[in-house]
Design a protein around this motif. Structure first.
Motif, PDB file in Angstrom:
ATOM      1  N   LYS A 116      -6.581   3.824   6.132  1.00 10.26           N
ATOM      2  CA  LYS A 116      -7.008   2.589   6.781  1.00 10.26           C
ATOM      3  C   LYS A 116      -6.894   2.698   8.303  1.00 10.26           C
ATOM      4  O   LYS A 116      -7.795   2.269   9.043  1.00 10.26           O
ATOM      5  N   GLU A 117      -5.807   3.289   8.777  1.00 11.04           N
ATOM      6  CA  GLU A 117      -5.535   3.364  10.209  1.00 11.04           C
ATOM      7  C   GLU A 117      -6.494   4.295  10.937  1.00 11.04           C
ATOM      8  O   GLU A 117      -6.970   3.983  12.037  1.00 11.04           O
ATOM      9  N   GLU A 162      -2.291   3.697   3.928  1.00  8.97           N
ATOM     10  CA  GLU A 162      -2.144   3.209   5.297  1.00  8.97           C
ATOM     11  C   GLU A 162      -2.805   4.149   6.298  1.00  8.97           C
ATOM     12  O   GLU A 162      -3.457   3.715   7.245  1.00  8.97           O
ATOM     13  N   PRO A 206       0.835  -1.205   0.000  1.00  6.39           N
ATOM     14  CA  PRO A 206       0.000   0.000   0.000  1.00  6.39           C
ATOM     15  C   PRO A 206       0.870   1.257   0.000  1.00  6.39           C
ATOM     16  O   PRO A 206       2.086   1.193   0.217  1.00  6.39           O
ATOM     17  N   ASP A 222      -3.252   0.489  -3.290  1.00  7.54           N
ATOM     18  CA  ASP A 222      -4.488   1.195  -2.920  1.00  7.54           C
ATOM     19  C   ASP A 222      -4.729   2.374  -3.834  1.00  7.54           C
ATOM     20  O   ASP A 222      -3.892   2.732  -4.642  1.00  7.54           O
TER      21      ASP A 222
END
Length: 234
Positions: A192-193, A189, A184, A234
């Motif tokens: 997503k996090e 990241e 990614p 991504d």
């Protein structure tokens, strides 16, 4: 691919004319050799800073009107983010004073807390209970953005999203050093996090589309090859 929005095209032309977007051979922190390099810190001349502020303001307005972000404060992480947040806030008020002129504020952080005078870590509008939009140049590994998010939340603010100048669309280095593996991006990241909306004025796809006629065929070819080799999943 659809033509670039006018503010994106204007921003790209300004970046090339001002030598902010350069083509050649550049070693990145990751040790990859990139055929292009973008340094938002070079937007220090008045006309270039105006182009930068205009691009950020349009990107923010576009995201705001789409309903993707709702914010009260534009926050610039020290140090590069400070002039970006300041300039973007001014330009927002100029472009749409009815929406942003009297309600939108800016803040930035200190690298070290001030222990005299007003003290504290934050300069500008107080963050407590406010929706805060982070504005910065790029996201490389995401470390600086995580630090900014932590500072905002510590002050009682609610992070509404992030806007950066450039999304390199580049995958993070593989832990074992094998760059052939799918990985990614740093932006992916962070999304997503934290579940945050993250926007960029320009992506690498935008650059490749927009530099046709502005850069050499060799520079375009090398940049396309770099994208093919390092594009994130991504």
């Amino acid at each position: 691919m659809a033509p670039l929005a006018s503010y994106k095209a204007d921003f790209l032309r300004a970046a090339i004319a001002g030598n902010i977007l350069k083509f050649g051979s550049f070693e990145l922190k990751s040790k990859r050799i990139s055929p292009y390099f973008f340094n938002a810190g070079d937007f220090y001349r008045a006309d270039l800073l105006e182009a930068l502020a205009t691009a950020y303001a349009h990107a923010i307005i576009e995201a705001h009107r789409s309903g993707a972000i709702q914010f009260d404060i534009v926050f610039g992480p020290a140090y590069k983010g400070i002039p970006l947040a300041t300039a973007a806030t001014i330009r927002l008020g100029q472009l749409d004073p009815a929406t942003y002129g009297h309600t939108t504020c800016y803040s930035f952080d200190r690298k070290e807390a001030k222990d005299h005078g007003e003290g504290g870590n934050i300069v500008g509008a107080p963050l407590k209970g406010k929706r805060v939009l982070i504005v910065d140049d790029v996201i490389t590994a995401g470390t600086a953005k995580r630090e900014a998010i932590a500072k905002i939340e510590k002050e009682g603010g609610i992070v509404a999203g992030i806007v950066v100048a450039l999304d390199r669309m580049e995958k993070l280095p593989s832990p074992d050093g094998d760059d052939s593996k799918p990985m990614p991006s740093a932006i992916g990241e962070l999304r997503k996090e934290y579940g945050l909306p993250i926007f960029a004025i320009l992506t690498l796809d935008d650059i490749i589309e927009g530099i046709k006629g502005l850069a050499s065929e060799e520079d375009i070819r090398r940049t396309e090859e770099y994208r093919a080799k390092y594009k994130a999943t991504d």
